[in-house]
Design a protein around this motif. Structure first.
Motif, PDB file in Angstrom:
ATOM      1  N   ASP A 158       0.850  -1.192   0.000  1.00 51.15           N
ATOM      2  CA  ASP A 158       0.000   0.000   0.000  1.00 51.15           C
ATOM      3  C   ASP A 158       0.885   1.240   0.000  1.00 51.15           C
ATOM      4  OD1 ASP A 158       0.899   0.142   2.681  1.00 51.15           O
ATOM      5  OD2 ASP A 158      -0.908  -0.829   3.437  1.00 51.15           O
ATOM      6  N   ALA A 159       0.247   2.397  -0.190  1.00 53.85           N
ATOM      7  CA  ALA A 159       1.011   3.642  -0.302  1.00 53.85           C
ATOM      8  C   ALA A 159       1.802   3.982   0.963  1.00 53.85           C
ATOM      9  CB  ALA A 159       0.077   4.786  -0.682  1.00 53.85           C
ATOM     10  N   SER A 269      -1.676   8.272 -14.101  1.00 55.81           N
ATOM     11  CA  SER A 269      -3.028   7.936 -13.649  1.00 55.81           C
ATOM     12  C   SER A 269      -3.385   6.543 -14.135  1.00 55.81           C
ATOM     13  CB  SER A 269      -4.063   8.951 -14.171  1.00 55.81           C
ATOM     14  OG  SER A 269      -4.172   8.874 -15.582  1.00 55.81           O
ATOM     15  N   ALA A 270      -4.481   6.020 -13.599  1.00 56.18           N
ATOM     16  CA  ALA A 270      -4.963   4.708 -14.026  1.00 56.18           C
ATOM     17  C   ALA A 270      -6.461   4.608 -13.791  1.00 56.18           C
ATOM     18  CB  ALA A 270      -4.247   3.586 -13.275  1.00 56.18           C
ATOM     19  N   GLN A 271      -7.112   3.852 -14.637  1.00 56.22           N
ATOM     20  CA  GLN A 271      -8.483   3.427 -14.407  1.00 56.22           C
ATOM     21  C   GLN A 271      -8.569   1.975 -14.840  1.00 56.22           C
ATOM     22  OE1 GLN A 271     -11.171   2.527 -16.586  1.00 56.22           O
ATOM     23  NE2 GLN A 271      -9.848   2.552 -18.425  1.00 56.22           N
ATOM     24  N   LEU A 392      -1.251   1.348  -7.699  1.00 57.08           N
ATOM     25  CA  LEU A 392      -2.137   2.302  -8.372  1.00 57.08           C
ATOM     26  C   LEU A 392      -3.188   1.557  -9.198  1.00 57.08           C
ATOM     27  CD1 LEU A 392      -2.970   5.103  -9.505  1.00 57.08           C
ATOM     28  CD2 LEU A 392      -1.099   4.870 -11.163  1.00 57.08           C
ATOM     29  N   GLY A 393      -2.759   0.563  -9.951  1.00 55.63           N
ATOM     30  CA  GLY A 393      -3.702  -0.198 -10.756  1.00 55.63           C
ATOM     31  C   GLY A 393      -4.713  -0.941  -9.919  1.00 55.63           C
ATOM     32  N   GLN A 407      -2.455  11.067  -6.123  1.00 57.86           N
ATOM     33  CA  GLN A 407      -3.502  10.681  -5.180  1.00 57.86           C
ATOM     34  C   GLN A 407      -3.178   9.335  -4.544  1.00 57.86           C
ATOM     35  OE1 GLN A 407      -6.831  10.806  -7.939  1.00 57.86           O
ATOM     36  NE2 GLN A 407      -7.755  12.536  -6.833  1.00 57.86           N
ATOM     37  N   ALA A 408      -2.764   8.393  -5.359  1.00 61.02           N
ATOM     38  CA  ALA A 408      -2.477   7.051  -4.857  1.00 61.02           C
ATOM     39  C   ALA A 408      -1.297   7.060  -3.898  1.00 61.02           C
ATOM     40  CB  ALA A 408      -2.209   6.103  -6.027  1.00 61.02           C
ATOM     41  N   LEU A 409      -0.200   7.711  -4.291  1.00 57.52           N
ATOM     42  CA  LEU A 409       0.990   7.726  -3.445  1.00 57.52           C
ATOM     43  C   LEU A 409       0.737   8.465  -2.142  1.00 57.52           C
ATOM     44  CD1 LEU A 409       3.934   6.928  -3.140  1.00 57.52           C
ATOM     45  CD2 LEU A 409       4.580   8.983  -4.397  1.00 57.52           C
ATOM     46  N   GLY A 410      -0.192   9.426  -2.145  1.00 52.79           N
ATOM     47  CA  GLY A 410      -0.515  10.167  -0.930  1.00 52.79           C
ATOM     48  C   GLY A 410      -1.567   9.520  -0.056  1.00 52.79           C
ATOM     49  N   SER A 411      -2.115   8.386  -0.491  1.00 53.98           N
ATOM     50  CA  SER A 411      -3.178   7.732   0.270  1.00 53.98           C
ATOM     51  C   SER A 411      -2.692   7.279   1.640  1.00 53.98           C
ATOM     52  CB  SER A 411      -3.694   6.513  -0.505  1.00 53.98           C
ATOM     53  OG  SER A 411      -4.604   5.756   0.277  1.00 53.98           O
ATOM     54  N   GLY A 412      -3.556   7.435   2.622  1.00 54.50           N
ATOM     55  CA  GLY A 412      -3.242   6.968   3.970  1.00 54.50           C
ATOM     56  C   GLY A 412      -3.869   5.627   4.294  1.00 54.50           C
TER      57      GLY A 412
END
Length: 449
Positions: A158-159, A269-271, A392-393, A407-412
């Motif tokens: 996780d991040a 980014s990813a979706q 991220l994916g 956003q992903a790397l900053g997720s808590g």
């Protein structure tokens, strides 16, 4: 996109290395001076501790003991006594003069890594090969104790774990410690040459990258009556997201990394999407993923991960450029480059003509040579970003949202809060319900930020 016309050629695994230890190894030049601050400078023997004694860790230890110069395995740690014993027996049979791990240097339990690392600190090499969830904690401790590190993928799940790896890598650089990561494809000479040709413009600007790992189901062992729920999950770590970070991360990381290497960029980014269509085992595993990554220049990386029986299989990367294409990556022993986009024999314009390459061994040769010659060697950031690509994916697929890299790397969001305090007597972070089923991510519902 046309599917590759030739089947995937699967590279030999690390376990196969244990059957080949009598083969001659290509040593690296050790002409440089020994590191003034390293343990090796005192007696020229680099001490090794193995943390995580499964097949992956045993193979990595064998590689470490096969490097040029004197090495000695002096400590081992795992949570399963039979796995430690089996690993020790295997390594002792192949490296009798280099293995000295009496019972008082064999450690069981989730805190065993500290005791093993303490025995080689400072200046030894910690081989970290437990499930990826534990990697940040183990890396931090090894660096704090002044040890060099070889760490197997996937480095974190996780991040918050990725940020810990990045910080530990920075601390290692300050201390002149060397860190190598188990993204061995980066050190596979045929692939290195192929990527260099692409970077030199042989297929023009890279437009799309396609990463594949599609094959049969991931194995799962039913819970034994004599082990705890936590032990059961650790034994099946590939099937629990809090331990391995998902099939997309832990099984596709090499080919995601190779695509980013070819592109010389990380996605912005990813979706994507994924789910559990046919799998019935009592675990957390999605059995298919499809993720579209975007790079800053607007080009795309598309990843397919599937482990279902009786389905089409392919293991590798397909790269399309403005004037040509390539088939390469983990699972492809012979990278090939083509003019145009039809990958047929008559369109082939390059293949590797150099000597053979054992990338599992070479990644250790490079690490140990850097230690002995006191050369800079730190793969922590690249390894962290490769893992972050998989994370991220997964976050995009499990949430059903388009998520940016920042956003992903900053997720808590942590997959296993309180992981560092776990003991083998603890309850696991994820528990089964009354029917024995585990929570599965639900796109559109699961929160990842």
């Amino acid at each position: 996109m046309n599917a590759p016309t030739s089947p995937a050629r699967v590279s030999p695994g690390r376990r196969d290395f244990l059957k080949q230890t009598s083969a001659a190894l290509a040593g690296l030049s050790l002409s440089g001076g020994l590191a003034a601050r390293s343990y090796a400078a005192e007696e020229n023997t680099i001490k090794v501790a193995l943390i995580g004694c499964g097949g992956r860790g045993t193979g990595a230890a064998a590689n470490a003991l096969s490097t040029a110069g004197p090495t000695q395995l002096v400590a081992m740690a795992d949570v399963f006594d039979n796995r430690l014993a089996g690993s020790l027996k295997n390594l002792s049979a192949n490296f009798a003069a280099k293995v000295d791990v009496p019972p008082d240097r064999q450690f069981l339990g989730l805190d065993g890594f500290r005791k093993a690392i303490d025995l080689i600190a400072p200046g030894g090499v910690a081989v970290l090969a437990t499930p990826p969830a534990f990697r940040p904690q183990h890396l931090e401790y090894a660096v704090a104790k002044g040890c060099h590190v070889f760490m197997e993928k996937s480095f974190a799940v996780d991040a918050p774990g990725i940020r810990r790896v990045l910080k530990a890598g920075e601390e290692a650089a300050k201390k002149n410690l060397k860190i190598a990561g188990g993204l061995m494809s980066r050190h596979y000479q045929p692939l290195e040459d192929a990527v260099a040709r692409i970077h030199d413009g042989l297929i023009g600007d890279v437009i799309t990258c396609w990463a594949y790992r599609v094959h049969g189901p991931v194995g799962f062992a039913a819970k034994s009556a004599n082990i705890s729920e936590l032990a059961h999950q650790i034994r099946n770590y590939s099937s629990f997201t809090w331990l391995n970070g998902s099939f997309l991360l832990d099984w596709l990381i090499h080919n995601l990394d190779v695509c980013c290497w070819v592109k010389n960029a990380w996605p912005v980014s990813a979706q994507g999407q994924g789910g559990r269509q046919v799998r019935t085992e009592a675990d957390q595993l999605f059995d298919h993923y499809a993720v579209e990554y975007s790079f800053a220049d607007g080009t795309r990386l598309f990843a397919q991960g599937r482990h279902q029986a009786n389905t089409w299989g392919f293991f590798g990367d397909v790269i399309h450029g403005a004037k040509g294409s390539a088939v390469l990556g983990e699972g492809i022993t012979k990278p090939l480059i083509y003019k145009g986009h039809n990958q047929t024999p008559e369109n082939q314009i390059w293949d590797y003509q150099g000597p053979g390459s054992n990338h599992y061994q070479r990644e250790h040769d490079l690490l140990f040579a850097a230690i002995r010659e006191d050369q800079p060697y730190n793969e922590a950031e690249r390894c962290a970003y490769a893992a972050m690509t998989g994370i991220l994916g997964r976050m995009a697929s499990e949430s059903g949202q388009l998520i940016t890299w920042d956003q992903a790397l900053g997720s808590g969001v942590e997959l296993a809060p309180g992981l560092d305090q776990l003991t083998m007597e603890s309850d696991p972070p994820v528990k089964a319900d009354e029917q024995g089923r585990y929570a599965i991510a639900m796109p559109g519902i699961t929160k990842v930020l």
